[in-house]
Design a protein around this motif. Structure first.
Motif, PDB file in Angstrom:
ATOM      1  N   THR A 243     -15.825   2.296  -4.605  1.00  0.00           N
ATOM      2  CA  THR A 243     -15.689   1.054  -3.852  1.00  0.00           C
ATOM      3  C   THR A 243     -14.678   0.135  -4.524  1.00  0.00           C
ATOM      4  N   VAL A 244     -13.678  -0.270  -3.754  1.00  0.00           N
ATOM      5  CA  VAL A 244     -12.608  -1.118  -4.270  1.00  0.00           C
ATOM      6  C   VAL A 244     -12.773  -2.535  -3.726  1.00  0.00           C
ATOM      7  N   PRO A 245     -12.879  -3.541  -4.594  1.00  0.00           N
ATOM      8  CA  PRO A 245     -12.841  -4.921  -4.116  1.00  0.00           C
ATOM      9  C   PRO A 245     -11.391  -5.350  -3.875  1.00  0.00           C
ATOM     10  N   VAL A 246     -11.055  -5.655  -2.635  1.00  0.00           N
ATOM     11  CA  VAL A 246      -9.674  -5.989  -2.285  1.00  0.00           C
ATOM     12  C   VAL A 246      -9.486  -7.494  -2.511  1.00  0.00           C
ATOM     13  N   ALA A 247      -9.246  -7.863  -3.749  1.00  0.00           N
ATOM     14  CA  ALA A 247      -9.138  -9.283  -4.097  1.00  0.00           C
ATOM     15  C   ALA A 247      -7.774  -9.850  -3.752  1.00  0.00           C
ATOM     16  N   ASN A 248      -6.720  -9.063  -3.950  1.00  0.00           N
ATOM     17  CA  ASN A 248      -5.367  -9.540  -3.668  1.00  0.00           C
ATOM     18  C   ASN A 248      -4.472  -8.349  -3.378  1.00  0.00           C
ATOM     19  N   MET A 249      -3.185  -8.612  -3.213  1.00  0.00           N
ATOM     20  CA  MET A 249      -2.254  -7.565  -2.811  1.00  0.00           C
ATOM     21  C   MET A 249      -2.086  -6.478  -3.872  1.00  0.00           C
ATOM     22  N   THR A 250      -2.414  -6.784  -5.120  1.00  0.00           N
ATOM     23  CA  THR A 250      -2.269  -5.773  -6.161  1.00  0.00           C
ATOM     24  C   THR A 250      -3.273  -4.638  -6.003  1.00  0.00           C
ATOM     25  N   SER A 251      -4.278  -4.814  -5.141  1.00  0.00           N
ATOM     26  CA  SER A 251      -5.244  -3.735  -4.894  1.00  0.00           C
ATOM     27  C   SER A 251      -4.635  -2.624  -4.055  1.00  0.00           C
ATOM     28  N   GLU A 252      -3.526  -2.909  -3.384  1.00  0.00           N
ATOM     29  CA  GLU A 252      -2.900  -1.900  -2.535  1.00  0.00           C
ATOM     30  C   GLU A 252      -2.260  -0.816  -3.404  1.00  0.00           C
ATOM     31  N   GLY A 253      -2.359   0.434  -2.951  1.00  0.00           N
ATOM     32  CA  GLY A 253      -1.738   1.519  -3.699  1.00  0.00           C
ATOM     33  C   GLY A 253      -2.423   2.850  -3.448  1.00  0.00           C
ATOM     34  N   THR A 254      -2.120   3.822  -4.298  1.00  0.00           N
ATOM     35  CA  THR A 254      -2.655   5.171  -4.185  1.00  0.00           C
ATOM     36  C   THR A 254      -3.726   5.389  -5.245  1.00  0.00           C
ATOM     37  N   TYR A 255      -4.906   5.793  -4.782  1.00  0.00           N
ATOM     38  CA  TYR A 255      -6.033   6.093  -5.663  1.00  0.00           C
ATOM     39  C   TYR A 255      -6.263   7.603  -5.642  1.00  0.00           C
ATOM     40  N   VAL A 256      -6.572   8.162  -6.810  1.00  0.00           N
ATOM     41  CA  VAL A 256      -6.673   9.610  -6.955  1.00  0.00           C
ATOM     42  C   VAL A 256      -8.066   9.979  -7.445  1.00  0.00           C
ATOM     43  N   CYS A 257      -8.737  10.813  -6.645  1.00  0.00           N
ATOM     44  CA  CYS A 257     -10.037  11.362  -7.033  1.00  0.00           C
ATOM     45  C   CYS A 257      -9.802  12.759  -7.614  1.00  0.00           C
ATOM     46  N   SER A 258     -10.236  12.975  -8.853  1.00  0.00           N
ATOM     47  CA  SER A 258     -10.017  14.255  -9.535  1.00  0.00           C
ATOM     48  C   SER A 258     -11.357  14.879  -9.906  1.00  0.00           C
ATOM     49  N   VAL A 259     -11.480  16.174  -9.664  1.00  0.00           N
ATOM     50  CA  VAL A 259     -12.680  16.941 -10.013  1.00  0.00           C
ATOM     51  C   VAL A 259     -12.244  18.158 -10.811  1.00  0.00           C
ATOM     52  N   SER A 260     -12.839  18.333 -11.980  1.00  0.00           N
ATOM     53  CA  SER A 260     -12.541  19.510 -12.799  1.00  0.00           C
ATOM     54  C   SER A 260     -13.831  20.227 -13.153  1.00  0.00           C
ATOM     55  N   ALA A 261     -13.765  21.558 -13.126  1.00  0.00           N
ATOM     56  CA  ALA A 261     -14.916  22.390 -13.475  1.00  0.00           C
ATOM     57  C   ALA A 261     -14.396  23.729 -13.966  1.00  0.00           C
ATOM     58  N   ASN A 262     -14.780  24.105 -15.186  1.00  0.00           N
ATOM     59  CA  ASN A 262     -14.376  25.398 -15.751  1.00  0.00           C
ATOM     60  C   ASN A 262     -12.872  25.613 -15.657  1.00  0.00           C
ATOM     61  N   ALA A 263     -12.097  24.604 -16.036  1.00  0.00           N
ATOM     62  CA  ALA A 263     -10.634  24.645 -16.078  1.00  0.00           C
ATOM     63  C   ALA A 263      -9.978  24.575 -14.709  1.00  0.00           C
ATOM     64  N   LEU A 264     -10.748  24.503 -13.629  1.00  0.00           N
ATOM     65  CA  LEU A 264     -10.172  24.219 -12.321  1.00  0.00           C
ATOM     66  C   LEU A 264     -10.049  22.702 -12.176  1.00  0.00           C
ATOM     67  N   LEU A 265      -8.916  22.250 -11.726  1.00  0.00           N
ATOM     68  CA  LEU A 265      -8.692  20.815 -11.549  1.00  0.00           C
ATOM     69  C   LEU A 265      -8.128  20.570 -10.163  1.00  0.00           C
ATOM     70  N   ALA A 266      -8.891  19.816  -9.360  1.00  0.00           N
ATOM     71  CA  ALA A 266      -8.455  19.466  -8.009  1.00  0.00           C
ATOM     72  C   ALA A 266      -8.389  17.956  -7.884  1.00  0.00           C
ATOM     73  N   SER A 267      -7.440  17.472  -7.122  1.00  0.00           N
ATOM     74  CA  SER A 267      -7.311  16.032  -6.913  1.00  0.00           C
ATOM     75  C   SER A 267      -6.851  15.759  -5.492  1.00  0.00           C
ATOM     76  N   LEU A 268      -7.283  14.595  -4.988  1.00  0.00           N
ATOM     77  CA  LEU A 268      -6.907  14.154  -3.657  1.00  0.00           C
ATOM     78  C   LEU A 268      -6.456  12.701  -3.716  1.00  0.00           C
ATOM     79  N   ASP A 269      -5.422  12.379  -2.953  1.00  0.00           N
ATOM     80  CA  ASP A 269      -4.925  11.009  -2.876  1.00  0.00           C
ATOM     81  C   ASP A 269      -5.607  10.259  -1.740  1.00  0.00           C
ATOM     82  N   VAL A 270      -5.968   9.013  -2.012  1.00  0.00           N
ATOM     83  CA  VAL A 270      -6.463   8.095  -0.988  1.00  0.00           C
ATOM     84  C   VAL A 270      -5.568   6.864  -1.038  1.00  0.00           C
ATOM     85  N   ASN A 271      -4.867   6.598   0.055  1.00  0.00           N
ATOM     86  CA  ASN A 271      -3.915   5.492   0.109  1.00  0.00           C
ATOM     87  C   ASN A 271      -4.573   4.266   0.741  1.00  0.00           C
TER      88      ASN A 271
END
Length: 430
Positions: A243-271
């Motif tokens: 959950t992102v509190p959108v306080a001002n314009m600096t909150s805008e951008g790309t957020y990355v969710c990363s999951v790693s397990a047993n040397a597998l690393l996956a990530s997804l961008d949320v804009n």
């Protein structure tokens, strides 16, 4: 007996309907990697785009497209179709790649002596409803040449590789729109095909080419880490929404969710995109009264919008215009003030024109229409022009003044006559 037969028929039809909604295969683009040594002794990587098919089925199934590479996805505890359900196959875009970042990755559900060839598969909805990335495991009883997991044998154009899903990561919000002061959830889910995996989930923000760590919901020790004090409330294992509190314009951008397990690393961008709708106002009231020949500057101002692009159009509708008549005509003599950058990083813009009052335009309606990407429909502000004839106005003024003078004169004469009568009556002493 008849009742049982009917039940079986209904079950068969119901099963057929469910199967009709299941995705049986997807056309994919497979981005293959070809390694070759260069003159400097290093290794160059060439990316080649190849036709492929992601096919759901069982081991030994014939490929639905024998002219393409087939990744036959067999059953496991993770069914990739469950993550892309309720959509049609023609709404999905599928891309696949070889994955060799972790070297030899032994997966807990297989025998210790087995090896794996790994592939990543990303499926996204064309309208941005979701993005899913899955790791596909193709088991092998032989290691790659020289134990180099980037040098597996080349895949033939019509080859079939039997795979299973080992890990999945999904977001239902690849693009999130928010207003200032709001709180927005950035969705991130994951699944792994075995219990008790060593999993690390992290959120980062990509800013100026660097990754800033925001939050780690859980990791190998099972503890929670926070670096900004606004982490998600986890509902169940596999849900790492943030959950992102959108306080001002600096909150805008790309957020990355990363999951790693047993040397597998996956990530997804949320804009995260901030959108503020404009506030629209006119510098005149609902009715603008002018004398013929007068000129008035009429201003339409759109305030506090974000992002920058906004469109302001002035139009005119003639007096007494009925249904079926031509549409209001857009005005052409429109000028604009420069964009104003407000303290909260929003913008303002004004469009104005000089209105020359003519009697023939009296009763016309002038409308300012503002459009912006934050609006589902245009904002419109209007006024009606009332033009008065200056000759008629002077006539009424002169007539009114004459009536006032005449009334004053009559009142004076009445007072004079009354005084005269009083003086003509003789005085009689008592």
């Amino acid at each position: 007996m008849c009742l049982m037969l009917k039940i079986l028929v209904y079950l068969y039809l119901y099963t057929g309907v469910l199967c009709a909604h299941q995705i049986l295969w997807l056309p994919c683009e497979f981005i293959d990697e070809r390694l070759s040594p260069n003159t400097k002794g290093d290794t160059d990587t060439q990316h080649i785009r190849r036709d492929a098919t992601l096919q759901f089925g069982q081991t030994g199934d014939a490929p639905v497209n024998p002219d393409a590479i087939t990744f036959l996805l067999t059953g496991s505890k993770l069914d990739l179709r469950r993550y892309v359900e309720a959509v049609n196959a023609d709404q999905l875009v599928c891309k696949m790649r070889s994955y060799s970042e972790g070297g030899h990755i032994h997966w807990p559900v297989q025998a210790p002596q087995d090896y794996n060839r790994w592939f990543s598969c990303t499926v996204r909805h064309i309208k941005g409803l979701f993005t899913v990335t899955a790791f596909l495991r193709h088991p092998s009883d032989q290691p790659p040449p020289q134990q180099d997991y980037r040098s597996w044998p080349a895949i033939g154009d019509k080859e079939t590789l039997t795979t299973t899903v080992a890990m999945v990561i999904k977001t239902n919000s690849p693009v999130v729109k928010a207003r200032l002061g709001a709180k927005k959830e950035l969705n991130c889910q994951f699944g792994i095909d075995h219990e008790g995996p060593n999993v690390t989930v992290e959120w980062h923000r990509r800013q100026h080419g660097a990754m800033k760590k925001l939050f780690s919901p859980f990791h190998r020790s099972g503890q929670t880490q926070r670096t900004d004090g606004s982490g998600p409330g986890l509902q169940a294992v596999g849900d790492a929404s943030y959950t992102v509190p959108v306080a001002n314009m600096t909150s805008e951008g790309t957020y990355v969710c990363s999951v790693s397990a047993n040397a597998l690393l996956a990530s997804l961008d949320v804009n995260l995109h901030i959108e503020e709708p404009p506030r629209v106002s006119l510098n005149v009231g609902p009715i603008l009264s002018l004398q013929e020949g007068e000129e008035q500057r009429v201003v339409c101002e759109a305030q506090g919008y974000y992002p920058l692009d906004v469109e302001i159009v002035w139009s005119k509708k003639a007096s007494g215009q009925r249904a079926g008549a031509p549409l209001p005509k857009d005005l052409e003599n429109i000028s604009f003030f420069s964009h104003k950058h407000n303290w909260d990083k929003t913008y303002s813009l004004s469009a104005f024109f000089y209105l020359h009052a003519l009697l023939r335009n009296s009763g016309s309606e002038f409308t300012c229409s503002v459009s912006h990407q934050s609006l589902t429909e245009h904002i419109r502000k209007s006024f009606i022009l009332d033009v008065e004839d200056p000759v008629s106005w002077m006539f009424y003024l002169t007539s009114g003044f004459s009536v006032v003078v005449l009334l004053a004169f009559l009142f004076k004469m009445r007072c004079y006559r009354y005084s005269a009568r009083q003086r003509s009556v003789p005085w009689k002493p008592y």
